[in-house]
Enzyme design. Structure first.
Site, PDB file in Angstrom:
ATOM      1  N   TYR A  58      21.640 -28.419 -11.157  1.00 21.13           N
ATOM      2  CA  TYR A  58      20.795 -28.594  -9.974  1.00 21.13           C
ATOM      3  C   TYR A  58      21.595 -28.308  -8.705  1.00 21.13           C
ATOM      4  O   TYR A  58      21.015 -27.918  -7.672  1.00 21.13           O
ATOM      5  CB  TYR A  58      20.221 -30.015  -9.927  1.00 21.13           C
ATOM      6  CG  TYR A  58      21.200 -31.078  -9.486  1.00 21.13           C
ATOM      7  CD1 TYR A  58      21.320 -31.440  -8.153  1.00 21.13           C
ATOM      8  CD2 TYR A  58      22.013 -31.726 -10.405  1.00 21.13           C
ATOM      9  CE1 TYR A  58      22.219 -32.414  -7.743  1.00 21.13           C
ATOM     10  CE2 TYR A  58      22.913 -32.691 -10.017  1.00 21.13           C
ATOM     11  CZ  TYR A  58      23.020 -33.037  -8.689  1.00 21.13           C
ATOM     12  OH  TYR A  58      23.912 -33.996  -8.291  1.00 21.13           O
ATOM     13  N   ASP A 114      17.324 -33.239 -13.774  1.00 17.23           N
ATOM     14  CA  ASP A 114      18.271 -32.402 -13.029  1.00 17.23           C
ATOM     15  C   ASP A 114      18.237 -30.956 -13.499  1.00 17.23           C
ATOM     16  O   ASP A 114      18.384 -30.028 -12.692  1.00 17.23           O
ATOM     17  CB  ASP A 114      19.687 -32.942 -13.197  1.00 17.23           C
ATOM     18  CG  ASP A 114      19.941 -34.238 -12.433  1.00 17.23           C
ATOM     19  OD1 ASP A 114      19.081 -34.636 -11.628  1.00 17.23           O
ATOM     20  OD2 ASP A 114      20.998 -34.845 -12.649  1.00 17.23           O
ATOM     21  N   HIS A 158      14.378 -40.571 -15.345  1.00 14.73           N
ATOM     22  CA  HIS A 158      15.254 -39.599 -14.694  1.00 14.73           C
ATOM     23  C   HIS A 158      15.990 -38.756 -15.735  1.00 14.73           C
ATOM     24  O   HIS A 158      16.105 -37.533 -15.590  1.00 14.73           O
ATOM     25  CB  HIS A 158      16.249 -40.290 -13.768  1.00 14.73           C
ATOM     26  CG  HIS A 158      17.021 -39.338 -12.916  1.00 14.73           C
ATOM     27  ND1 HIS A 158      16.418 -38.536 -11.971  1.00 14.73           N
ATOM     28  CD2 HIS A 158      18.343 -39.026 -12.877  1.00 14.73           C
ATOM     29  CE1 HIS A 158      17.331 -37.774 -11.381  1.00 14.73           C
ATOM     30  NE2 HIS A 158      18.506 -38.058 -11.918  1.00 14.73           N
ATOM     31  N   LYS A 159      16.477 -39.405 -16.763  1.00 15.25           N
ATOM     32  CA  LYS A 159      17.110 -38.729 -17.896  1.00 15.25           C
ATOM     33  C   LYS A 159      16.874 -39.556 -19.156  1.00 15.25           C
ATOM     34  O   LYS A 159      16.583 -40.753 -19.077  1.00 15.25           O
ATOM     35  CB  LYS A 159      18.628 -38.574 -17.699  1.00 15.25           C
ATOM     36  CG  LYS A 159      19.059 -37.714 -16.540  1.00 15.25           C
ATOM     37  CD  LYS A 159      20.589 -37.607 -16.482  1.00 15.25           C
ATOM     38  CE  LYS A 159      21.038 -36.785 -15.283  1.00 15.25           C
ATOM     39  NZ  LYS A 159      22.520 -36.658 -15.224  1.00 15.25           N
ATOM     40  N   TYR A 162      18.789 -42.698 -19.217  1.00 12.93           N
ATOM     41  CA  TYR A 162      18.421 -43.732 -18.252  1.00 12.93           C
ATOM     42  C   TYR A 162      16.991 -44.192 -18.527  1.00 12.93           C
ATOM     43  O   TYR A 162      16.054 -43.867 -17.786  1.00 12.93           O
ATOM     44  CB  TYR A 162      18.546 -43.212 -16.818  1.00 12.93           C
ATOM     45  CG  TYR A 162      19.929 -42.728 -16.464  1.00 12.93           C
ATOM     46  CD1 TYR A 162      21.053 -43.515 -16.724  1.00 12.93           C
ATOM     47  CD2 TYR A 162      20.124 -41.483 -15.870  1.00 12.93           C
ATOM     48  CE1 TYR A 162      22.323 -43.069 -16.408  1.00 12.93           C
ATOM     49  CE2 TYR A 162      21.399 -41.040 -15.544  1.00 12.93           C
ATOM     50  CZ  TYR A 162      22.493 -41.840 -15.819  1.00 12.93           C
ATOM     51  OH  TYR A 162      23.756 -41.385 -15.501  1.00 12.93           O
ATOM     52  N   ASP A 169      16.011 -39.139  -6.629  1.00 10.57           N
ATOM     53  CA  ASP A 169      16.531 -37.793  -6.831  1.00 10.57           C
ATOM     54  C   ASP A 169      15.578 -36.935  -7.670  1.00 10.57           C
ATOM     55  O   ASP A 169      15.416 -35.733  -7.445  1.00 10.57           O
ATOM     56  CB  ASP A 169      17.874 -37.822  -7.579  1.00 10.57           C
ATOM     57  CG  ASP A 169      18.810 -38.944  -7.185  1.00 10.57           C
ATOM     58  OD1 ASP A 169      18.330 -40.030  -6.825  1.00 10.57           O
ATOM     59  OD2 ASP A 169      20.023 -38.741  -7.278  1.00 10.57           O
ATOM     60  N   ARG A 239      21.292 -39.897   0.503  1.00 10.91           N
ATOM     61  CA  ARG A 239      20.938 -38.617  -0.114  1.00 10.91           C
ATOM     62  C   ARG A 239      19.777 -38.764  -1.093  1.00 10.91           C
ATOM     63  O   ARG A 239      18.963 -37.843  -1.220  1.00 10.91           O
ATOM     64  CB  ARG A 239      22.132 -37.960  -0.798  1.00 10.91           C
ATOM     65  CG  ARG A 239      21.763 -36.553  -1.281  1.00 10.91           C
ATOM     66  CD  ARG A 239      22.942 -35.671  -1.562  1.00 10.91           C
ATOM     67  NE  ARG A 239      23.675 -36.028  -2.756  1.00 10.91           N
ATOM     68  CZ  ARG A 239      24.996 -36.086  -2.830  1.00 10.91           C
ATOM     69  NH1 ARG A 239      25.737 -35.845  -1.753  1.00 10.91           N
ATOM     70  NH2 ARG A 239      25.599 -36.383  -3.961  1.00 10.91           N
ATOM     71  N   GLY A 242      16.936 -38.468   0.927  1.00 18.00           N
ATOM     72  CA  GLY A 242      16.837 -37.079   1.376  1.00 18.00           C
ATOM     73  C   GLY A 242      16.177 -36.186   0.347  1.00 18.00           C
ATOM     74  O   GLY A 242      15.326 -35.347   0.681  1.00 18.00           O
ATOM     75  N   TRP A 243      16.554 -36.359  -0.927  1.00 18.19           N
ATOM     76  CA  TRP A 243      15.886 -35.592  -1.990  1.00 18.19           C
ATOM     77  C   TRP A 243      14.378 -35.857  -1.973  1.00 18.19           C
ATOM     78  O   TRP A 243      13.562 -34.936  -2.110  1.00 18.19           O
ATOM     79  CB  TRP A 243      16.435 -35.982  -3.356  1.00 18.19           C
ATOM     80  CG  TRP A 243      17.835 -35.604  -3.715  1.00 18.19           C
ATOM     81  CD1 TRP A 243      18.814 -36.457  -4.167  1.00 18.19           C
ATOM     82  CD2 TRP A 243      18.426 -34.296  -3.725  1.00 18.19           C
ATOM     83  NE1 TRP A 243      19.969 -35.757  -4.437  1.00 18.19           N
ATOM     84  CE2 TRP A 243      19.764 -34.441  -4.186  1.00 18.19           C
ATOM     85  CE3 TRP A 243      17.959 -33.034  -3.390  1.00 18.19           C
ATOM     86  CZ2 TRP A 243      20.629 -33.345  -4.322  1.00 18.19           C
ATOM     87  CZ3 TRP A 243      18.821 -31.951  -3.517  1.00 18.19           C
ATOM     88  CH2 TRP A 243      20.133 -32.105  -3.974  1.00 18.19           C
TER      89      TRP A 243
END
Length: 406
Positions: A58, A114, A158-159, A162, A169, A239, A242-243
């Protein structure tokens, strides 16, 4: 903010007084300098500041997003050639994705959002060339999302590693690609679930005291970092937010005007950016841990600052956000970024400083998500995430002023 005089850009010495600058022309010079740096120092998207240069990540994806934004403004064939060469090192003639120089094929079992993000560059090349191999590669990535594990409420993990966790993100990693894919190939029914991913985060991850969403949410409330009552991680990492902000403005670009969930996404963006502007530092930048500016160890962080400028400026230009107060906040942010983080080099190239290399939750070694954890993470120069966000922000500053006559 009076920035006084600034000398730089592509070997030409120039003095620009902030109060008399022409923002669109200045941003064009600033982003052109960064794009030239990327092409020269990271040929074909092989990013030497990454642990594994030339691997599908990513991080390379966000650099290509920035280069695509620059290309749309510059119309410079070198920028598109760069993006295509970067994609071509992964996508074979039959549309199979090979993820590293050894030729390994994309691993599907990891179920990580990602690894979807690079699909935006693949789609961009497809929409420009209409070559079947890029369509096939994008289709493969879209199929990965169809089998991505979900929380009980229907949010993407997320993954795989996880479980039951949504991270901010992930919104950027998956949803802009998914929305562009759905718009490109006419999959209208998908937009409802795209909106659901954002709105689950909006509902469950926003801190009511600050209005700022936290980095992660464990719906099962079993993770050691998760609040036992809310499932939220302890802090607001800039951040991560921000994503999320960039994901909202980029997804809305593709969202049908008449979709019943569009208004909810616009309202989500307005709530988010109102809180973001509230925590903007006087310098124009944003802090690593957003709501603890000035606390011991905290610092202004480049990638998040660029991401917020991009989301603010694009949101105003596209009509999702009102011009006041967001246009002024975006300009203040862009000027602050130049002063705080940008270092011109003698050869005309540019260095963007103070980007956090990585941050996450849980895993091995364990990441607690505490204040001490975030402010202790390493920073670097010309990190891919910061460079990509810088190109996005600068290209948008230029685009907005040219299009809207500001």
């Amino acid at each position: 903010m009076n920035m006084g005089c600034k000398w730089w850009v592509l070997g030409v010495m120039a003095c620009v007084v902030a109060g008399a600058e022409v923002p669109d022309k200045r941003a064009a010079q600033e982003t052109a300098a960064m794009a030239a740096t990327v092409r020269a120092e990271w040929p074909n998207g092989i990013i030497t500041t990454l642990k594994s240069p030339g691997a599908w990540t990513y991080e390379e994806g966000v650099v290509l997003d920035g280069m695509a934004a620059e290309w749309r403004q510059s119309k410079d064939a070198k920028d598109f050639a760069y993006i295509k060469a970067a994609v071509d090192k992964y996508v074979s003639a039959d549309g199979v994705i090979h993820v590293n120089p050894s030729g390994a094929v994309f691993e599907t079992g990891g179920h990580t959002l990602d690894n979807i993000e690079m699909g935006r560059a693949v789609l961009m090349v497809y929409r420009t060339t209409h070559e079947l191999r890029y369509q096939r590669a994008a289709e493969f990535l879209h199929e990965q999302l169809a089998v991505q594990p979900r929380t009980a409420s229907g949010g993407y993990w997320h993954k795989q590693i996880y479980p039951n966790q949504m991270w901010l993100d992930g919104a950027y990693m998956a949803e802009p690609f998914r929305a562009e894919y759905a718009a490109t190939f006419g999959i209208e029914h998908e937009f409802g679930d795209i909106a659901k991913q954002f709105l689950l985060m909006d509902e469950h991850m926003r801190d009511p005291k600050t209005g700022l969403p936290r980095h992660g949410w464990d719906e099962s409330k079993k993770m050691p970092w998760a609040d036992p009552q809310t499932g939220l991680s302890p802090e607001v990492w800039a951040r991560a937010l921000g994503w999320y902000a960039m994901a909202l403005v980029d997804t809305l670009e593709w969202f049908p005007e008449d979709h019943p969930k569009r208004a909810a996404l616009v309202a989500d963006l307005n709530r988010t950016m109102a809180a973001v502007v509230k925590y903007q530092d006087e310098s124009g930048t944003w802090w690593q841990v957003m709501d603890k500016g000035g606390a011991k160890g905290n610092f202004a962080e480049a990638s998040a600052s660029c991401m917020f400028v991009y989301a603010l400026e694009r949101g105003v230009r596209k009509g999702y956000l009102p011009a006041k107060p967001y246009e002024a906040a975006a300009l203040k942010g862009w000027q602050g970024i130049q002063k705080a983080f940008v270092r011109p080099e003698a050869d005309g190239h540019v260095v963007l400083t103070t980007t956090v290399k990585a941050a996450g939750l849980g895993g091995k070694p364990y990441r607690s998500g505490t204040y001490e954890y975030y402010v202790g993470e390493a920073v670097g120069d010309n990190d891919a995430k910061g460079v990509g966000a810088y190109l996005l922000a600068g290209s948008e500053m230029r685009h907005a002023r040219a299009e809207m006559g500001r």
